[in-house]
Scaffold this motif. Structure first.
Motif, PDB file in Angstrom:
ATOM      1  N   ARG A   9       0.843  -1.207   0.000  1.00 48.37           N
ATOM      2  CA  ARG A   9       0.000   0.000   0.000  1.00 48.37           C
ATOM      3  C   ARG A   9       0.870   1.245   0.000  1.00 48.37           C
ATOM      4  O   ARG A   9       0.540   2.255   0.635  1.00 48.37           O
ATOM      5  CB  ARG A   9      -0.922  -0.001   1.220  1.00 48.37           C
ATOM      6  N   CYS A  10       1.942   1.194  -0.691  1.00 55.11           N
ATOM      7  CA  CYS A  10       2.898   2.291  -0.658  1.00 55.11           C
ATOM      8  C   CYS A  10       2.290   3.588  -1.197  1.00 55.11           C
ATOM      9  O   CYS A  10       2.544   4.674  -0.662  1.00 55.11           O
ATOM     10  CB  CYS A  10       4.137   1.917  -1.468  1.00 55.11           C
ATOM     11  N   GLU A  11       1.476   3.503  -2.237  1.00 55.05           N
ATOM     12  CA  GLU A  11       0.839   4.695  -2.782  1.00 55.05           C
ATOM     13  C   GLU A  11      -0.088   5.332  -1.749  1.00 55.05           C
ATOM     14  O   GLU A  11      -0.111   6.555  -1.589  1.00 55.05           O
ATOM     15  CB  GLU A  11       0.048   4.354  -4.040  1.00 55.05           C
ATOM     16  N   PHE A  12      -0.840   4.499  -1.060  1.00 54.11           N
ATOM     17  CA  PHE A  12      -1.750   5.041  -0.052  1.00 54.11           C
ATOM     18  C   PHE A  12      -0.990   5.703   1.088  1.00 54.11           C
ATOM     19  O   PHE A  12      -1.382   6.766   1.576  1.00 54.11           O
ATOM     20  CB  PHE A  12      -2.653   3.941   0.505  1.00 54.11           C
ATOM     21  N   LEU A  13       0.094   5.081   1.546  1.00 60.18           N
ATOM     22  CA  LEU A  13       0.881   5.667   2.627  1.00 60.18           C
ATOM     23  C   LEU A  13       1.452   7.026   2.212  1.00 60.18           C
ATOM     24  O   LEU A  13       1.462   7.981   3.001  1.00 60.18           O
ATOM     25  CB  LEU A  13       2.016   4.722   3.027  1.00 60.18           C
ATOM     26  N   LEU A  14       1.917   7.099   0.976  1.00 61.95           N
ATOM     27  CA  LEU A  14       2.436   8.362   0.458  1.00 61.95           C
ATOM     28  C   LEU A  14       1.317   9.410   0.409  1.00 61.95           C
ATOM     29  O   LEU A  14       1.494  10.553   0.839  1.00 61.95           O
ATOM     30  CB  LEU A  14       3.029   8.152  -0.938  1.00 61.95           C
ATOM     31  N   CYS A  15       0.175   9.000  -0.101  1.00 62.88           N
ATOM     32  CA  CYS A  15      -0.969   9.905  -0.192  1.00 62.88           C
ATOM     33  C   CYS A  15      -1.383  10.400   1.190  1.00 62.88           C
ATOM     34  O   CYS A  15      -1.618  11.592   1.403  1.00 62.88           O
ATOM     35  CB  CYS A  15      -2.141   9.185  -0.862  1.00 62.88           C
ATOM     36  N   SER A  16      -1.434   9.495   2.162  1.00 63.31           N
ATOM     37  CA  SER A  16      -1.836   9.849   3.521  1.00 63.31           C
ATOM     38  C   SER A  16      -0.876  10.860   4.132  1.00 63.31           C
ATOM     39  O   SER A  16      -1.287  11.852   4.743  1.00 63.31           O
ATOM     40  CB  SER A  16      -1.901   8.589   4.388  1.00 63.31           C
ATOM     41  N   ASN A  17       0.422  10.623   3.974  1.00 57.50           N
ATOM     42  CA  ASN A  17       1.415  11.557   4.522  1.00 57.50           C
ATOM     43  C   ASN A  17       1.279  12.954   3.911  1.00 57.50           C
ATOM     44  O   ASN A  17       1.304  13.962   4.611  1.00 57.50           O
ATOM     45  CB  ASN A  17       2.832  11.026   4.267  1.00 57.50           C
ATOM     46  N   LEU A  18       1.131  12.986   2.596  1.00 57.12           N
ATOM     47  CA  LEU A  18       1.055  14.274   1.912  1.00 57.12           C
ATOM     48  C   LEU A  18      -0.231  15.023   2.228  1.00 57.12           C
ATOM     49  O   LEU A  18      -0.229  16.247   2.405  1.00 57.12           O
ATOM     50  CB  LEU A  18       1.174  14.061   0.397  1.00 57.12           C
ATOM     51  N   MET A  19      -1.338  14.281   2.300  1.00 59.43           N
ATOM     52  CA  MET A  19      -2.628  14.912   2.553  1.00 59.43           C
ATOM     53  C   MET A  19      -2.679  15.583   3.919  1.00 59.43           C
ATOM     54  O   MET A  19      -3.459  16.506   4.149  1.00 59.43           O
ATOM     55  CB  MET A  19      -3.729  13.864   2.461  1.00 59.43           C
ATOM     56  N   GLN A  20      -1.856  15.109   4.845  1.00 57.75           N
ATOM     57  CA  GLN A  20      -1.869  15.660   6.199  1.00 57.75           C
ATOM     58  C   GLN A  20      -0.649  16.539   6.474  1.00 57.75           C
ATOM     59  O   GLN A  20      -0.348  16.848   7.629  1.00 57.75           O
ATOM     60  CB  GLN A  20      -1.948  14.521   7.207  1.00 57.75           C
ATOM     61  N   ASN A  21       0.026  16.954   5.410  1.00 55.27           N
ATOM     62  CA  ASN A  21       1.224  17.776   5.552  1.00 55.27           C
ATOM     63  C   ASN A  21       0.929  19.194   5.038  1.00 55.27           C
ATOM     64  O   ASN A  21       0.806  19.413   3.834  1.00 55.27           O
ATOM     65  CB  ASN A  21       2.382  17.170   4.748  1.00 55.27           C
ATOM     66  N   PRO A  22       0.796  20.156   5.946  1.00 55.12           N
ATOM     67  CA  PRO A  22       0.455  21.521   5.522  1.00 55.12           C
ATOM     68  C   PRO A  22       1.534  22.205   4.696  1.00 55.12           C
ATOM     69  O   PRO A  22       1.296  23.276   4.135  1.00 55.12           O
ATOM     70  CB  PRO A  22       0.238  22.254   6.859  1.00 55.12           C
ATOM     71  N   ALA A  23       2.721  21.588   4.601  1.00 56.89           N
ATOM     72  CA  ALA A  23       3.803  22.206   3.830  1.00 56.89           C
ATOM     73  C   ALA A  23       3.660  21.976   2.333  1.00 56.89           C
ATOM     74  O   ALA A  23       4.343  22.610   1.531  1.00 56.89           O
ATOM     75  CB  ALA A  23       5.154  21.662   4.304  1.00 56.89           C
ATOM     76  N   LEU A  24       2.773  21.072   1.926  1.00 53.03           N
ATOM     77  CA  LEU A  24       2.634  20.754   0.506  1.00 53.03           C
ATOM     78  C   LEU A  24       2.137  21.970  -0.269  1.00 53.03           C
ATOM     79  O   LEU A  24       1.184  22.636   0.136  1.00 53.03           O
ATOM     80  CB  LEU A  24       1.668  19.583   0.327  1.00 53.03           C
ATOM     81  N   HIS A  25       2.776  22.248  -1.400  1.00 52.39           N
ATOM     82  CA  HIS A  25       2.440  23.418  -2.200  1.00 52.39           C
ATOM     83  C   HIS A  25       1.089  23.236  -2.882  1.00 52.39           C
ATOM     84  O   HIS A  25       0.697  22.123  -3.247  1.00 52.39           O
ATOM     85  CB  HIS A  25       3.523  23.663  -3.263  1.00 52.39           C
ATOM     86  N   GLN A  26       0.362  24.330  -3.072  1.00 47.78           N
ATOM     87  CA  GLN A  26      -0.976  24.256  -3.660  1.00 47.78           C
ATOM     88  C   GLN A  26      -0.979  23.674  -5.062  1.00 47.78           C
ATOM     89  O   GLN A  26      -1.911  22.972  -5.444  1.00 47.78           O
ATOM     90  CB  GLN A  26      -1.625  25.643  -3.673  1.00 47.78           C
ATOM     91  N   SER A  27       0.051  23.962  -5.855  1.00 52.01           N
ATOM     92  CA  SER A  27       0.088  23.416  -7.214  1.00 52.01           C
ATOM     93  C   SER A  27       0.157  21.896  -7.190  1.00 52.01           C
ATOM     94  O   SER A  27      -0.360  21.221  -8.082  1.00 52.01           O
ATOM     95  CB  SER A  27       1.295  23.971  -7.973  1.00 52.01           C
ATOM     96  N   ALA A  28       0.786  21.343  -6.143  1.00 49.36           N
ATOM     97  CA  ALA A  28       0.852  19.898  -5.993  1.00 49.36           C
ATOM     98  C   ALA A  28      -0.458  19.353  -5.414  1.00 49.36           C
ATOM     99  O   ALA A  28      -0.925  18.279  -5.806  1.00 49.36           O
ATOM    100  CB  ALA A  28       2.018  19.520  -5.084  1.00 49.36           C
ATOM    101  N   ILE A  29      -1.064  20.124  -4.508  1.00 48.31           N
ATOM    102  CA  ILE A  29      -2.325  19.687  -3.907  1.00 48.31           C
ATOM    103  C   ILE A  29      -3.392  19.462  -4.967  1.00 48.31           C
ATOM    104  O   ILE A  29      -4.181  18.522  -4.900  1.00 48.31           O
ATOM    105  CB  ILE A  29      -2.820  20.725  -2.880  1.00 48.31           C
ATOM    106  N   ARG A  30      -3.413  20.337  -5.975  1.00 49.27           N
ATOM    107  CA  ARG A  30      -4.447  20.239  -7.001  1.00 49.27           C
ATOM    108  C   ARG A  30      -4.400  18.912  -7.750  1.00 49.27           C
ATOM    109  O   ARG A  30      -5.387  18.492  -8.336  1.00 49.27           O
ATOM    110  CB  ARG A  30      -4.329  21.412  -7.976  1.00 49.27           C
ATOM    111  N   LEU A  31      -3.250  18.270  -7.712  1.00 49.55           N
ATOM    112  CA  LEU A  31      -3.146  16.964  -8.345  1.00 49.55           C
ATOM    113  C   LEU A  31      -4.076  15.966  -7.674  1.00 49.55           C
ATOM    114  O   LEU A  31      -4.612  15.065  -8.307  1.00 49.55           O
ATOM    115  CB  LEU A  31      -1.697  16.464  -8.277  1.00 49.55           C
ATOM    116  N   PHE A  32      -4.284  16.137  -6.362  1.00 50.47           N
ATOM    117  CA  PHE A  32      -5.177  15.236  -5.643  1.00 50.47           C
ATOM    118  C   PHE A  32      -6.622  15.399  -6.095  1.00 50.47           C
ATOM    119  O   PHE A  32      -7.437  14.490  -5.948  1.00 50.47           O
ATOM    120  CB  PHE A  32      -5.104  15.520  -4.137  1.00 50.47           C
ATOM    121  N   LEU A  33      -6.951  16.562  -6.602  1.00 47.86           N
ATOM    122  CA  LEU A  33      -8.327  16.848  -6.981  1.00 47.86           C
ATOM    123  C   LEU A  33      -8.638  16.450  -8.421  1.00 47.86           C
ATOM    124  O   LEU A  33      -9.778  16.512  -8.844  1.00 47.86           O
ATOM    125  CB  LEU A  33      -8.595  18.349  -6.813  1.00 47.86           C
TER     126      LEU A  33
END
Length: 338
Positions: free
Chosen positions: A86-110
């Motif tokens: 579940r490596c993709e999910f673990l990566l996704c979980s870490n990033l989703m809860q990290n306020p340091a992630l840039h908005q341009s990268a966040i939009r990829l989740f959407l």
């Protein structure tokens, strides 16, 4: 095998970094590369999880990598061989809860075609994650939902349901998703009600045929207590908006209003209708629900007038105050006409 062991050390480092401030330097391209690496690790798990000797070697490499990097990244979680699946999910979980992630990268989740999109349904219940995503939305009408995290949870849910409508077993998948949200929210029915409403009222795409909305309405009707909570805790104006977009919910809502009316009893001493159930609403609130429907549109006004007259006839068609709650609702609406 030696190269693969080195790759696993890189994986431990990737997941550790994904929870730190260093992700502020990641753009969309870096995020795509990170997910490609995570998928590669999942392929390694699929290839070697049944090979006892190879698995033992890889588990040893992970232990060494965890020990080396633990001192660098502090409290990061040790990565085990089973986690590679579940490596993709673990990566996704870490990033989703990290306020340091840039908005341009966040939009990829959407993005429905983005690498993280399939995992969003598992993160809908994580307020920290949805709070982060909420900052990435462009300014839009919130339909009365002032908590951006709730609005985002609802939007993610709607997107996943729209995606599931493309599958042949969409009904089963949709029910499983909705059930999982109730479980993720640990039975907090008020929170679930707001998420569902936000999903029902989220903007429609050009290809939207309304099926996702009807799936939600069907699922709500399977849980009577949740349906009652939905209709009781949400702003009346929001419920009326849901009525406008979902025919199935409209029918269920009418049944709820009728059941609420039946739980009211007239107190002669007090000279008013009183509640006999915590699941119901007061007489004044019941009037407000009907008033909102009457003001919604000409067609809803006509339908609501018909429902009230049918209720009055079923009660005995009385005109004397205190004998029929539906008659008194009609009188109140007439005396305080909009």
């Amino acid at each position: 095998m030696e190269k693969i062991c080195r790759d696993l050390e890189g994986t431990v480092q990737l997941l550790a970094v994904s929870g730190t401030r260093f992700v502020s330097q990641w753009d969309a391209a870096a995020l795509h590369r990170a997910f490609r690496w995570a998928r590669y690790c999942q392929e390694l798990h699929a290839r070697f999880h049944t090979d006892t000797e190879a698995r033992r070697t890889l588990e040893g490499a992970l232990r060494l990598a965890n020990a080396r990097l633990g001192g660098v990244f502090g409290q990061c979680r040790d990565l085990e061989f089973a986690d590679l699946a579940r490596c993709e999910f673990l990566l996704c979980s870490n990033l989703m809860q990290n306020p340091a992630l840039h908005q341009s990268a966040i939009r990829l989740f959407l993005d429905g075609s983005g690498p993280a999109f399939p995992y969003l349904e598992e993160l809908i219940g994580y307020k920290a994650a949805t709070g982060l995503l909420a900052h990435a939305w462009e300014s839009e009408e919130d339909q009365g939902f002032h908590d951006p995290a709730v609005a985002t949870q609802g939007r993610i849910l709607r997107g996943r349901l729209d995606d599931l409508m493309l599958h042949h077993d969409s009904e089963r998948r949709s029910v499983d998703l909705l059930d999982s949200i109730l479980q993720e929210c640990k039975g907090e029915r008020r929170q679930v009600a707001y998420i569902l409403a936000a999903a029902l009222l989220s903007g429609k795409s050009k290809d939207d045929d309304g099926r996702a909305q009807e799936v939600i309405a069907d699922w709500l009707q399977r849980d009577r207590d949740l349906l009652q909570t939905f209709c009781r805790v949400l702003p009346v104006s929001s419920i009326t908006q849901v009525v406008k977009v979902s025919t199935k919910f409209r029918e269920a809502y009418r049944d709820v209003l009728k059941s609420w009316a039946h739980t009211l009893k007239y107190d002669i001493n007090e000279g008013q209708w009183v509640q006999t159930s915590e699941q119901a609403v007061s007489f004044g609130d019941l009037v407000d629900h009907f008033r909102s429907l009457l003001c919604a549109s000409p067609s809803l006004k006509k339908e609501t007038d018909k429902v009230l007259m049918e209720m009055k006839a079923a009660d005995g068609d009385f005109e004397v105050r205190g004998l029929s709650v539906s008659s008194d609702v009609l009188t109140e609406l007439k005396n305080n006409a909009i």
